[in-house]
Enzyme design. Structure first.
Site, PDB file in Angstrom:
ATOM      1  N   GLY A  71       0.835  -1.294  -0.062  1.00  0.00           N
ATOM      2  CA  GLY A  71       0.091  -0.013   0.034  1.00  0.00           C
ATOM      3  C   GLY A  71       0.747   1.238   0.001  1.00  0.00           C
ATOM      4  O   GLY A  71       0.391   2.011  -0.711  1.00  0.00           O
ATOM      5  N   THR A  72       1.996   1.205   0.636  1.00  0.00           N
ATOM      6  CA  THR A  72       2.758   2.196   1.002  1.00  0.00           C
ATOM      7  C   THR A  72       3.454   2.899  -0.554  1.00  0.00           C
ATOM      8  O   THR A  72       3.479   3.710  -1.010  1.00  0.00           O
ATOM      9  CB  THR A  72       3.880   2.069   1.834  1.00  0.00           C
ATOM     10  N   ASN A 150      -7.858   4.101   8.863  1.00  0.00           N
ATOM     11  CA  ASN A 150      -7.323   3.064   9.568  1.00  0.00           C
ATOM     12  C   ASN A 150      -7.598   2.940  10.891  1.00  0.00           C
ATOM     13  O   ASN A 150      -7.687   1.842  11.686  1.00  0.00           O
ATOM     14  CB  ASN A 150      -5.934   2.784   8.992  1.00  0.00           C
ATOM     15  N   GLN A 178      -8.138   0.590   3.459  1.00  0.00           N
ATOM     16  CA  GLN A 178      -9.130   0.002   4.355  1.00  0.00           C
ATOM     17  C   GLN A 178     -10.571  -0.197   4.063  1.00  0.00           C
ATOM     18  O   GLN A 178     -11.230  -0.815   4.654  1.00  0.00           O
ATOM     19  CB  GLN A 178      -9.113   0.810   5.776  1.00  0.00           C
ATOM     20  N   GLY A 199      -2.603  -6.074  -0.283  1.00  0.00           N
ATOM     21  CA  GLY A 199      -3.200  -7.437  -0.142  1.00  0.00           C
ATOM     22  C   GLY A 199      -3.478  -7.802   1.193  1.00  0.00           C
ATOM     23  O   GLY A 199      -4.465  -8.351   1.388  1.00  0.00           O
ATOM     24  N   HIS A 200      -2.608  -7.297   2.100  1.00  0.00           N
ATOM     25  CA  HIS A 200      -2.490  -8.041   3.516  1.00  0.00           C
ATOM     26  C   HIS A 200      -3.776  -7.484   4.368  1.00  0.00           C
ATOM     27  O   HIS A 200      -4.035  -8.073   5.365  1.00  0.00           O
ATOM     28  CB  HIS A 200      -1.186  -7.899   4.169  1.00  0.00           C
ATOM     29  N   THR A 236      10.340  -7.548 -12.405  1.00  0.00           N
ATOM     30  CA  THR A 236       9.581  -8.741 -12.683  1.00  0.00           C
ATOM     31  C   THR A 236       8.432  -9.250 -11.705  1.00  0.00           C
ATOM     32  O   THR A 236       8.615  -8.878 -10.568  1.00  0.00           O
ATOM     33  CB  THR A 236      10.538 -10.238 -12.469  1.00  0.00           C
ATOM     34  N   CYS A 323       4.014   5.183  22.376  1.00  0.00           N
ATOM     35  CA  CYS A 323       4.950   5.567  23.474  1.00  0.00           C
ATOM     36  C   CYS A 323       6.033   6.238  22.915  1.00  0.00           C
ATOM     37  O   CYS A 323       6.869   5.258  22.282  1.00  0.00           O
ATOM     38  CB  CYS A 323       4.974   4.580  24.403  1.00  0.00           C
TER      39      CYS A 323
HETATM   40  C1  LIG Z   1      -2.017  -0.567   6.176  1.00  0.00           C
HETATM   41  C2  LIG Z   1      -2.218   0.621   5.307  1.00  0.00           C
HETATM   42  C3  LIG Z   1      -1.324   1.142   4.539  1.00  0.00           C
HETATM   43  C4  LIG Z   1       0.020   0.508   4.155  1.00  0.00           C
HETATM   44  O1  LIG Z   1      -0.143  -0.639   3.476  1.00  0.00           O
HETATM   45  P1  LIG Z   1       1.287  -1.581   3.618  1.00  0.00           P
HETATM   46  O2  LIG Z   1       0.951  -2.477   2.568  1.00  0.00           O
HETATM   47  O3  LIG Z   1       1.434  -1.943   4.917  1.00  0.00           O
HETATM   48  O4  LIG Z   1       2.449  -0.532   3.071  1.00  0.00           O
HETATM   49  C5  LIG Z   1      -1.479   2.249   3.848  1.00  0.00           C
HETATM   50  N1  LIG Z   1      -2.794   3.105   4.100  1.00  0.00           N
HETATM   51  C6  LIG Z   1      -3.551   2.543   4.881  1.00  0.00           C
HETATM   52  C7  LIG Z   1      -4.962   3.478   5.028  1.00  0.00           C
HETATM   53  C8  LIG Z   1      -3.345   1.240   5.697  1.00  0.00           C
HETATM   54  O5  LIG Z   1      -4.315   0.926   6.527  1.00  0.00           O
END
Ligand SMILES: *Cc1c(COP(=O)(O)O)cnc(C)c1O
Length: 405
Positions: A71-72, A150, A178, A199-200, A236, A323
């Site tokens: 996602g990043t 998130n 999200q 994906g995760h 790839t 923290c």
């Molecule tokens: C988890 C998340 C990301 C980052 O995704 P990664 O695959 O961990 O890089 C970006 N934006 C939101 C809103 C997320 O919840």
């Protein structure tokens, strides 16, 4: 002790069907999809099918999808591309409650000389539409906003915002990491130009993401290399993970009704139960919100202490405070919403998925009150089942009380 996993906004368990579909691509189907021989051809065919599955979930064309590593990377690519393709525009708009993938990018771009406007939110976490519209100028290259937050699950009206941007010729990107699989999305009915996903967060593995880029939108690659992804992202293809994401997309589409009925009901029951604990409150609008998330504060206790005790009882959750250097800094999202410090310190995010059950909610509703009571009995700010108001905590500005210092 069985684990209760209520941290699905952090990451999700890989679905067994997803894993099963991936395995052949670690074994016999090892070809490079760019190769001209049959070992490559069979993989290229499987990739096409996976891309179609993801396109079906998003309501877009397969050609509009670019696979990334996460996602990043999708967020970085969107920002980079929008600015690179409009070099004469030096302004971008985002919000105060974005994911760090956007916030830290915006900070970097400020140092590079861009002007950045971060739109505020109200007490419910809803975006200030007037400020948003007033901030749009002919110099604005991009508006980038979360679809679903998130931390709180609060939804921004991104389809409406995309229309406003479209009228003014401003590129609109949304981080929908999200939102995917939790609310219906049909990109072809919107003016959204770019959309990030990972994906995760939908039961595929960590390390695969995608960026939707609307056909005909000018695009500049972030990862310069080979001809993969139509020359838009060199490298790839991560074949097994792309296959996994395809199956996860099919499952997400199939489970969308369940997310919005059974999972929503579980979340609501959990939330209602937790709100019977004294001095508790939900952070974020309870209507404009994802079906799986609740962010809830228990005043006069620390989020991290709650997490520790929950974890001890088998419950996985996350807290809205981090923290840092010995002092507890509430999340930037809760701060932007103006959540009082006494509440922000004790905030917990619970995020469910189709994996969760009624029995888990029952058990959590037994454990939570015990944990909160135990912690409050240790707190100087809590006496005889009620807040010890003379502590002066309620008026803390974030620097002056005993918890902050
Ligand atoms: C988890 C998340 C990301 C980052 O995704 P990664 O695959 O961990 O890089 C970006 N934006 C939101 C809103 C997320 O919840």
């Amino acid at each position: 002790m069985e684990t209760i996993y209520f941290d699905n906004n952090a990451t999700t368990k890989v679905d067994p069907e997803v894993l099963e579909a991936m395995l052949p691509f670690f074994k016999d189907s090892y070809g490079n999809p760019s190769s001209m021989h049959h070992k490559g051809g069979e993989v290229a065919t499987a990739l096409r099918k996976a891309r179609q599955s993801l396109a079906d979930l998003l309501g877009c064309e397969p050609i509009e999808i670019i696979y990334t590593s996460c996602g990043t990377e999708s967020d970085n690519t969107a920002l980079w591309s929008a600015l690179r393709t409009q070099p004469n525009k030096r302004h971008l708009i985002t919000s105060k409650v974005e994911h760090s993938a956007i916030i830290n990018n915006a900070t970097f771009l400020k140092h590079q000389g861009y002007r950045v406007t971060e739109i505020g939110v109200d007490r419910g976490g809803l975006i200030d539409m007037d400020q948003l519209v007033d901030s749009m100028t002919p110099d604005t290259a991009l508006v980038s906003l979360l679809w679903a937050n998130n931390e709180t699950g609060v939804l921004f009206p991104v389809e409406k915002i995309a229309d406003l941007c479209h009228e003014k010729g401003i590129v609109f990107h949304t981080d929908a990491v999200q939102a995917i699989g939790k609310i219906p999305i049909n990109l072809k009915d919107t003016n959204i130009d770019m959309l990030s996903l990972a994906g995760h967060k939908i039961h595929a593995p960590k390390g695969i993401g995608a960026l939707f880029v609307r056909r005909k939108l000018k695009f500049a690659p972030f990862m310069i290399g080979g001809h993969q992804e139509n020359g838009r992202r060199g490298g790839t293809e991560n074949v097994p993970y792309i296959i996994g994401l395809g199956v996860a997309a099919e499952l997400a589409q199939k489970r969308l009704p369940e997310e919005n009925t059974r999972v929503r009901a579980l979340r609501d029951r959990l939330e209602e139960g937790l709100l019977t604990i004294p001095s508790s409150m939900v952070n974020g609008d309870r209507v404009q919100r994802l079906p799986n998330t609740t962010n809830i504060s228990f005043e006069y206790v620390e989020g991290e202490s709650i997490l520790f005790h929950l974890s001890h009882a088998g419950i996985c959750a996350s807290s809205g405070s981090a923290c840092t250097s010995g002092s507890l800094e509430p999340s930037h999202v809760l701060r932007a919403m103006g959540v009082p410090f006494t509440a922000a310190h004790g905030s917990i995010r619970l995020s469910l998925s189709v994996e969760n059950t009624d029995a888990e909610v029952d058990r959590a509703l037994k454990i939570f009150p015990e944990v909160i009571e135990k912690l409050r009995n240790l707190s100087p700010f809590w006496k005889d089942g009620a807040p010890a108001l003379e502590s002066g905590l309620l008026s803390c500005d974030g620097n002056s009380c005993q918890i902050c210092n």
